[in-house]
Design an enzyme around this catalytic site. Sequence first.
Site, PDB file in Angstrom:
ATOM      1  N   LEU A 165     -33.088  40.538  56.216  1.00 16.42           N
ATOM      2  CA  LEU A 165     -32.318  39.294  56.214  1.00 16.42           C
ATOM      3  C   LEU A 165     -30.892  39.538  56.693  1.00 16.42           C
ATOM      4  O   LEU A 165     -30.355  38.753  57.485  1.00 16.42           O
ATOM      5  CB  LEU A 165     -32.280  38.678  54.803  1.00 16.42           C
ATOM      6  CG  LEU A 165     -31.356  37.460  54.727  1.00 16.42           C
ATOM      7  CD1 LEU A 165     -31.862  36.332  55.606  1.00 16.42           C
ATOM      8  CD2 LEU A 165     -31.177  37.005  53.291  1.00 16.42           C
ATOM      9  N   ASP A 224     -21.365  49.870  48.888  1.00 16.63           N
ATOM     10  CA  ASP A 224     -22.334  49.834  47.803  1.00 16.63           C
ATOM     11  C   ASP A 224     -21.904  48.677  46.908  1.00 16.63           C
ATOM     12  O   ASP A 224     -20.849  48.725  46.276  1.00 16.63           O
ATOM     13  CB  ASP A 224     -22.302  51.178  47.056  1.00 16.63           C
ATOM     14  CG  ASP A 224     -23.271  51.192  45.878  1.00 16.63           C
ATOM     15  OD1 ASP A 224     -23.719  50.103  45.458  1.00 16.63           O
ATOM     16  OD2 ASP A 224     -23.558  52.293  45.377  1.00 16.63           O
ATOM     17  N   THR A 276     -35.445  46.578  47.131  1.00 17.80           N
ATOM     18  CA  THR A 276     -36.631  45.735  47.325  1.00 17.80           C
ATOM     19  C   THR A 276     -37.972  46.478  47.241  1.00 17.80           C
ATOM     20  O   THR A 276     -39.005  45.852  47.438  1.00 17.80           O
ATOM     21  CB  THR A 276     -36.562  45.021  48.697  1.00 17.80           C
ATOM     22  OG1 THR A 276     -36.466  46.017  49.716  1.00 17.80           O
ATOM     23  CG2 THR A 276     -35.379  44.083  48.794  1.00 17.80           C
ATOM     24  N   THR A 331     -36.033  35.957  44.501  1.00 16.63           N
ATOM     25  CA  THR A 331     -37.427  36.187  44.875  1.00 16.63           C
ATOM     26  C   THR A 331     -38.426  35.367  44.068  1.00 16.63           C
ATOM     27  O   THR A 331     -38.150  34.995  42.917  1.00 16.63           O
ATOM     28  CB  THR A 331     -37.742  37.691  44.674  1.00 16.63           C
ATOM     29  OG1 THR A 331     -39.153  37.894  44.764  1.00 16.63           O
ATOM     30  CG2 THR A 331     -37.304  38.204  43.311  1.00 16.63           C
ATOM     31  N   ASP A 332     -39.599  35.154  44.652  1.00 21.87           N
ATOM     32  CA  ASP A 332     -40.740  34.547  43.952  1.00 21.87           C
ATOM     33  C   ASP A 332     -41.191  35.416  42.763  1.00 21.87           C
ATOM     34  O   ASP A 332     -41.852  34.923  41.859  1.00 21.87           O
ATOM     35  CB  ASP A 332     -41.917  34.374  44.933  1.00 21.87           C
ATOM     36  CG  ASP A 332     -42.258  35.664  45.661  1.00 21.87           C
ATOM     37  OD1 ASP A 332     -41.356  36.243  46.297  1.00 21.87           O
ATOM     38  OD2 ASP A 332     -43.420  36.111  45.592  1.00 21.87           O
ATOM     39  N   TYR A 382     -38.949  44.897  39.268  1.00 20.38           N
ATOM     40  CA  TYR A 382     -38.266  44.235  40.388  1.00 20.38           C
ATOM     41  C   TYR A 382     -37.913  42.792  40.009  1.00 20.38           C
ATOM     42  O   TYR A 382     -36.765  42.363  40.112  1.00 20.38           O
ATOM     43  CB  TYR A 382     -39.159  44.276  41.639  1.00 20.38           C
ATOM     44  CG  TYR A 382     -38.631  43.475  42.803  1.00 20.38           C
ATOM     45  CD1 TYR A 382     -37.456  43.842  43.458  1.00 20.38           C
ATOM     46  CD2 TYR A 382     -39.308  42.343  43.260  1.00 20.38           C
ATOM     47  CE1 TYR A 382     -36.977  43.100  44.535  1.00 20.38           C
ATOM     48  CE2 TYR A 382     -38.841  41.603  44.332  1.00 20.38           C
ATOM     49  CZ  TYR A 382     -37.671  41.975  44.968  1.00 20.38           C
ATOM     50  OH  TYR A 382     -37.201  41.239  46.033  1.00 20.38           O
TER      51      TYR A 382
HETATM   52  N1  LIG Z   1     -38.653  41.577  51.494  1.00 16.15           N
HETATM   53  C1  LIG Z   1     -39.280  40.600  50.848  1.00 16.15           C
HETATM   54  O1  LIG Z   1     -40.491  40.400  51.005  1.00 16.15           O
HETATM   55  C2  LIG Z   1     -38.513  39.696  49.925  1.00 16.15           C
HETATM   56  C3  LIG Z   1     -39.243  38.709  49.202  1.00 16.15           C
HETATM   57  C4  LIG Z   1     -38.545  37.867  48.344  1.00 16.15           C
HETATM   58  C5  LIG Z   1     -37.176  37.989  48.202  1.00 16.15           C
HETATM   59  N2  LIG Z   1     -36.510  38.961  48.905  1.00 16.15           N
HETATM   60  C6  LIG Z   1     -35.061  39.066  48.692  1.00 16.15           C
HETATM   61  O2  LIG Z   1     -34.423  38.755  49.917  1.00 16.15           O
HETATM   62  C7  LIG Z   1     -33.240  39.550  50.033  1.00 16.15           C
HETATM   63  C8  LIG Z   1     -33.231  40.290  51.360  1.00 16.15           C
HETATM   64  O3  LIG Z   1     -34.375  41.143  51.384  1.00 16.15           O
HETATM   65  P1  LIG Z   1     -34.754  42.020  52.672  1.00 16.15           P
HETATM   66  O4  LIG Z   1     -36.216  41.879  52.868  1.00 16.15           O
HETATM   67  O5  LIG Z   1     -33.814  41.738  53.780  1.00 16.15           O
HETATM   68  O6  LIG Z   1     -34.489  43.475  52.064  1.00 16.15           O
HETATM   69  P2  LIG Z   1     -34.400  44.882  52.832  1.00 16.15           P
HETATM   70  O7  LIG Z   1     -34.896  44.746  54.225  1.00 16.15           O
HETATM   71  O8  LIG Z   1     -35.004  45.877  51.904  1.00 16.15           O
HETATM   72  O9  LIG Z   1     -32.829  45.126  52.908  1.00 16.15           O
HETATM   73  C9  LIG Z   1     -32.049  45.336  51.769  1.00 16.15           C
HETATM   74  C10 LIG Z   1     -30.825  46.084  52.195  1.00 16.15           C
HETATM   75  O10 LIG Z   1     -29.977  46.238  51.056  1.00 16.15           O
HETATM   76  C11 LIG Z   1     -29.467  47.568  51.072  1.00 16.15           C
HETATM   77  N3  LIG Z   1     -29.040  47.942  49.722  1.00 16.15           N
HETATM   78  C12 LIG Z   1     -29.798  48.331  48.677  1.00 16.15           C
HETATM   79  N4  LIG Z   1     -29.011  48.562  47.600  1.00 16.15           N
HETATM   80  C13 LIG Z   1     -27.732  48.327  48.004  1.00 16.15           C
HETATM   81  C14 LIG Z   1     -26.475  48.406  47.367  1.00 16.15           C
HETATM   82  N5  LIG Z   1     -26.358  48.789  46.075  1.00 16.15           N
HETATM   83  N6  LIG Z   1     -25.376  48.092  48.071  1.00 16.15           N
HETATM   84  C15 LIG Z   1     -25.466  47.717  49.376  1.00 16.15           C
HETATM   85  N7  LIG Z   1     -26.623  47.637  50.035  1.00 16.15           N
HETATM   86  C16 LIG Z   1     -27.751  47.937  49.362  1.00 16.15           C
HETATM   87  C17 LIG Z   1     -30.608  48.389  51.608  1.00 16.15           C
HETATM   88  O11 LIG Z   1     -30.125  49.615  52.086  1.00 16.15           O
HETATM   89  P3  LIG Z   1     -31.041  50.957  51.924  1.00 16.15           P
HETATM   90  O12 LIG Z   1     -32.237  50.721  52.758  1.00 16.15           O
HETATM   91  O13 LIG Z   1     -30.122  52.016  52.406  1.00 16.15           O
HETATM   92  O14 LIG Z   1     -31.344  51.050  50.455  1.00 16.15           O
HETATM   93  C18 LIG Z   1     -31.115  47.490  52.737  1.00 16.15           C
HETATM   94  O15 LIG Z   1     -30.400  47.683  53.931  1.00 16.15           O
HETATM   95  C19 LIG Z   1     -33.186  40.444  48.796  1.00 16.15           C
HETATM   96  O16 LIG Z   1     -32.395  39.833  47.814  1.00 16.15           O
HETATM   97  C20 LIG Z   1     -34.628  40.470  48.322  1.00 16.15           C
HETATM   98  O17 LIG Z   1     -34.718  40.718  46.934  1.00 16.15           O
HETATM   99  C21 LIG Z   1     -37.152  39.804  49.769  1.00 16.15           C
END
Ligand SMILES: NC(=O)c1ccc[n+]([C@@H]2O[C@H](COP(=O)([O-])OP(=O)(O)OC[C@H]3O[C@@H](n4cnc5c(N)ncnc54)[C@H](OP(=O)(O)O)[C@@H]3O)[C@@H](O)[C@H]2O)c1
Length: 303
Positions: free
Chosen positions: A14, A38, A66, A105-106, A129
């Site tokens: 995202l 961070d 995630t 999230t869901d 999670y």
């Molecule tokens: N992916 C899904 O299917 C899904 C579904 C429902 C909701 N969501 C929500 O949607 C949002 C975006 O998800 P996404 O899919 O884009 O996730 P993503 O691709 O896993 O990206 C998350 C990013 O956050 C970084 N991160 C983790 N801990 C951190 C910290 N303490 N400080 C700064 N950066 C940090 C990660 O870096 P590293 O890789 O270095 O750890 C990664 O670059 C999140 O809130 C997630 O919970 C996602």
Amino acid sequence: MGTTWVVTGCGGQLGSALVALLEGEGESVQALSHAELDVAESAAVRSLLSTPAPGPKIVVNAAAFTHVDRCEREPEAAGRGNAQAPAVLAAACREAGARLVHLSTDYVFPGDADRPYRETDPTGPRTVYGQTKLAGEEAVRNASEDFLVVRTSWVFGRGRNFIASILAQAELRRRGEVQGPLRVVSDQRGRPTYAADLARGIRRLVEVGARGLYHVANAGEATWWDLARASLDEAGYRGLEVERIRTRDLEAGAPRPAWSVLDCSKAEEAGVRMRHWREAVAAYLGSGDSPISSAHQKRISND
Ligand SMILES: NC(=O)c1ccc[n+]([C@@H]2O[C@H](COP(=O)([O-])OP(=O)(O)OC[C@H]3O[C@@H](n4cnc5c(N)ncnc54)[C@H](OP(=O)(O)O)[C@@H]3O)[C@@H](O)[C@H]2O)c1
């Protein structure tokens, strides 16, 4: 005075989609990767947000821990990334007068409903999670009334996601490096969501001044099997067999909700128009976000 957008976790699915969207529209964006900020580090976050900007500041927290199965094994890290980090960010935003948009999230729901989940439905996460993400929502809500929390589901975009792993598995079979059909669960139902569409939805909610809790996902419903089949067909792997399996046939990791369909009518009423997930999958596979190039698609379709 223009708005300054701050996007945390900009290396993720995202985060990278939001930065691309906002920069493409000529917005002023401060994109921060995990290595650059961070979000759980209070001093660093406060120092970042205390830097004056010419206009209002909108902070989108796209950072999260995630990895659903790893969260079960590493609950402290999950709590730090999903609950402590948004609490730190919300407090710093309140002090700095910045607006916070936080993602959830869901998985905050128990996953046993028989109709789409509304924002007002009771939560009841069944995974670490989901529990830590719910604690993050609550921290944001408690810090200020000026918050926007967007829950989404089954995200695919640039980077690690379900479709990318299915395509990698398909390619191994096409090359003969792995034998046997792909096996994908067909008893979990949700709403797949393209990160680029979600980014546009968030942009729209901010534009109309939405506050509170919203669900945003692509339209329609799917099982993981449906999503795998549609992605493979679209990517040129029509002949590849995909066996339907049940959740109980999988090795136990974190429990996965059987029912994850979010009701997005509140966001629709605010003007968020999300296309059907099948169109979104096609758009993703035709874009630079997906792991396959269009030349590759043509080649395997002709095989
Ligand atoms: N992916 C899904 O299917 C899904 C579904 C429902 C909701 N969501 C929500 O949607 C949002 C975006 O998800 P996404 O899919 O884009 O996730 P993503 O691709 O896993 O990206 C998350 C990013 O956050 C970084 N991160 C983790 N801990 C951190 C910290 N303490 N400080 C700064 N950066 C940090 C990660 O870096 P590293 O890789 O270095 O750890 C990664 O670059 C999140 O809130 C997630 O919970 C996602």
